[in-house]
Design an enzyme around this catalytic site. Structure first.
Site, PDB file in Angstrom:
ATOM      1  N   LYS A 285     -10.477   4.312   5.781  1.00  0.00           N
ATOM      2  CA  LYS A 285      -9.107   4.719   5.188  1.00  0.00           C
ATOM      3  C   LYS A 285      -8.331   3.526   5.024  1.00  0.00           C
ATOM      4  O   LYS A 285      -7.569   2.865   4.313  1.00  0.00           O
ATOM      5  CB  LYS A 285      -8.615   6.045   5.481  1.00  0.00           C
ATOM      6  CG  LYS A 285      -7.150   6.084   5.009  1.00  0.00           C
ATOM      7  CD  LYS A 285      -7.216   6.290   3.348  1.00  0.00           C
ATOM      8  CE  LYS A 285      -5.753   6.429   2.662  1.00  0.00           C
ATOM      9  NZ  LYS A 285      -5.139   7.647   3.275  1.00  0.00           N
TER      10      LYS A 285
ATOM     11  N   LYS B  10       3.028   1.853   7.271  1.00  0.00           N
ATOM     12  CA  LYS B  10       2.550   2.493   8.435  1.00  0.00           C
ATOM     13  C   LYS B  10       1.042   2.507   8.338  1.00  0.00           C
ATOM     14  O   LYS B  10       0.107   2.047   9.595  1.00  0.00           O
ATOM     15  CB  LYS B  10       2.687   4.240   8.322  1.00  0.00           C
ATOM     16  CG  LYS B  10       1.936   5.240   9.575  1.00  0.00           C
ATOM     17  CD  LYS B  10       1.036   5.926   8.827  1.00  0.00           C
ATOM     18  CE  LYS B  10       1.098   6.654   7.785  1.00  0.00           C
ATOM     19  NZ  LYS B  10       0.014   7.565   7.269  1.00  0.00           N
TER      20      LYS B  10
END
Length: 293
Positions: free
Chosen positions: A174, A244
């Protein structure tokens, strides 16, 4: 499939709400949902989802899905003083759909294994529209037996589910997916700024690129729909979330001794966008850095 009578879902925000809805409509199980915001819980109640506290979810659910904003929040919810580990029981399954780190996933899995619990990392890819349609893509980090148990539930909201490897592998896929995607978004942002100053229309430029070797998912979705028209709504995947995710990729690269110069350049651009006040806008808003805005 292991008998699952009750499903828990913690975090029913932008992505979590539609995923929880799909589980409620397709699983045949009782679904309990926990969130600080009452609005999505009220909407989910219309399809039979029951609002619950985290303690109630932990005590009653056979499988618990998490859709949370960061790895730090995941660690708190799973391993915190009153978290899922403390309130869980042997045989209970936790599936983390959030974007976190490889280390966090492995830490959670190790702690849960000591209690006879099971943990899989299954961070979701694609957009809110894909979550609504049930066509997300999900790389799963788990052993073979756990993957076989959780995959049927994940397929209730995802059209593409891949066994990426052991615990933590889903998170690696991911964060690297987002690293590659947003490095491409950065290139498209630069291309727009250069093309416009050279006298081209942004839409015309991107349409021309789409028939060449620069064609990509990023071009057709982020480029044509956001960067070209300079439309960056809030309540979508924001610049702060992209930062992030890329910070996780950079940290992993540093941990493994890879000098990820492209990702670090992207981090700098994301920081500039946040400093300019664009942090809550849809992540392709990094384009505004090159527009002097």
């Amino acid at each position: 499939m292991q008998a699952i009578k009750t499903i828990g879902f913690i975090g029913v925000g932008v992505m979590g709400e539609p995923m929880c809805r799909h589980l409620a409509q397709k699983s045949g199980a009782t679904v309990l949902a926990c969130d600080r915001d009452a609005a999505p819980l009220a909407r989910l109640a219309e399809c039979g989802v029951r609002a619950a506290t985290m303690a109630e979810v932990s005590a009653q659910a056979d499988i618990v899905f998490l859709s949370l904003p960061s790895g730090e929040v995941v660690e708190s919810v799973v391993l915190g003083e009153n978290g899922l580990l403390a309130g869980g029981r042997a045989g209970q399954i936790i599936v983390d759909l959030s974007t976190s780190t490889m280390n966090t996933a492995r830490k959670a899995a190790e702690a849960m294994a000591a209690r006879g619990m099971k943990f899989a990392d299954a961070p979701v890819m694609r957009t809110r529209a894909a979550a609504e349609a049930g066509t997300l893509a999900v790389p799963v980090g788990a052993d073979d037996a756990l993957f076989a148990l959780v995959a049927p539930f994940i397929r209730m909201f995802a059209s593409d589910v891949v066994h990426a490897g052991g615990v933590g592998a889903g998170q690696v896929v991911k964060i690297l997916n987002n690293m590659v995607l947003y490095e491409t978004v950065l290139a498209l942002s630069e291309a727009r700024a250069i093309g416009v100053r050279a006298g081209l229309s942004p839409q015309g430029l991107f349409e021309a690129l789409s028939i060449g070797s620069a064609d990509s998912f990023a071009l057709r979705n982020h480029g044509m729909k956001a960067i070209a028209p300079q439309v960056f709504p809030e309540r979508a995947f924001p610049v702060t979330y992209a930062r992030k995710d890329i910070s996780y990729a950079v940290a992993l690269a540093d941990q493994l001794g890879v000098e990820a110069t492209g990702a670090k350049n992207l981090m700098n651009c994301l920081d500039q966008a946040i400093e300019a006040g664009h942090g809550d806008k849809y992540a392709p808003a990094i384009s505004l850095v090159f527009e002097g805005k």
